[in-house]
Design a protein around this motif. Structure first.
Motif, PDB file in Angstrom:
ATOM      1  N   ASN A  34       0.828  -1.210   0.000  1.00 15.40           N
ATOM      2  CA  ASN A  34       0.000   0.000   0.000  1.00 15.40           C
ATOM      3  C   ASN A  34       0.861   1.258   0.000  1.00 15.40           C
ATOM      4  N   VAL A  35       1.944   1.231   0.757  1.00 18.83           N
ATOM      5  CA  VAL A  35       2.862   2.375   0.767  1.00 18.83           C
ATOM      6  C   VAL A  35       3.436   2.586  -0.626  1.00 18.83           C
ATOM      7  N   GLN A  36       3.860   1.508  -1.283  1.00 22.46           N
ATOM      8  CA  GLN A  36       4.395   1.642  -2.644  1.00 22.46           C
ATOM      9  C   GLN A  36       3.333   2.175  -3.605  1.00 22.46           C
ATOM     10  N   SER A  37       2.098   1.736  -3.429  1.00 22.62           N
ATOM     11  CA  SER A  37       1.003   2.238  -4.257  1.00 22.62           C
ATOM     12  C   SER A  37       0.825   3.747  -4.064  1.00 22.62           C
ATOM     13  N   LEU A  38       0.901   4.209  -2.830  1.00 19.02           N
ATOM     14  CA  LEU A  38       0.806   5.646  -2.546  1.00 19.02           C
ATOM     15  C   LEU A  38       1.961   6.409  -3.175  1.00 19.02           C
ATOM     16  N   ILE A  39       3.162   5.848  -3.085  1.00 15.67           N
ATOM     17  CA  ILE A  39       4.344   6.480  -3.681  1.00 15.67           C
ATOM     18  C   ILE A  39       4.158   6.612  -5.192  1.00 15.67           C
TER      19      ILE A  39
END
Length: 190
Positions: A34-39
């Motif tokens: 999810n963090v990578q998706s936000l990035i």
């Protein structure tokens, strides 16, 4: 809505998603994804990504545990703030980095929920920022052996109370990765 004048921009703040910090974290793989998706979204929408990386006696700079989670890729142009306290603003240049970019709204993801994430969201809110916590993009380890609630309850409680924060002239929100807006609340985002 931020109380910081002339700071209409939003930034994604990624706190301590480091190998040693998230190694035993609750739903680690889902949260890191999810963090990578936000990035990826922030980059595609030209929203600054600001990284925070912790070090102290138990997490030595340069060690394998200190490195960012291997699934994440920081662009060299993205600011990296190194810290030694829970609140990412304390003893760092985070405020200067955000002021330079005109940021008054933070979208926050990272680890650990009950330590550095919680300290930073409170620190940002007290400093006048609008703060959106991404409910499924933060995590913590299991400290129930020491009397803490289990990680799922720590995360749920933090999401619950952060969504209810109120103060004059600034906003707090809790939203999922799928529903987060990277616009400033003043621009009609949240």
């Amino acid at each position: 809505m931020t109380t910081l004048t002339d700071r209409p921009e939003t930034a994604l703040l990624v706190i301590d998603v480091q190998e040693g910090v998230v190694a035993g974290a609750h739903q680690r793989d889902e949260v890191v994804a999810n963090v990578q998706s936000l990035i990826d979204r922030a980059r595609s929408e030209n929203v600054p990504v600001v990284w925070v990386q912790h070090h102290d006696g138990g997490l030595q700079q340069g060690s394998p545990e200190w490195q960012l989670a291997h699934e994440l890729s920081r662009d060299d142009s993205e600011p990296l703030v190194e810290k030694t306290y829970g609140d990412s603003f304390e003893g760092t240049d985070l405020e200067q980095v955000l002021a330079h970019a005109g940021v008054g709204h933070l979208v926050v993801a990272g680890a650990q929920t009950d330590m550095c994430v919680r300290s930073t969201i409170h620190g940002a809110f007290a400093r006048g920022y609008d703060v959106t916590l991404v409910s499924d993009a933060h995590t913590t380890e299991d400290l129930s052996a020491y009397g803490a609630p289990t990680p799922d309850l720590v995360i749920a409680h933090t999401n619950l109370y952060w969504g209810e924060q109120r103060a004059p002239g600034k906003s707090a929100a809790t939203v999922t990765t799928a529903n987060v807006s990277l616009e400033s609340p003043a621009q009609g985002g949240e």
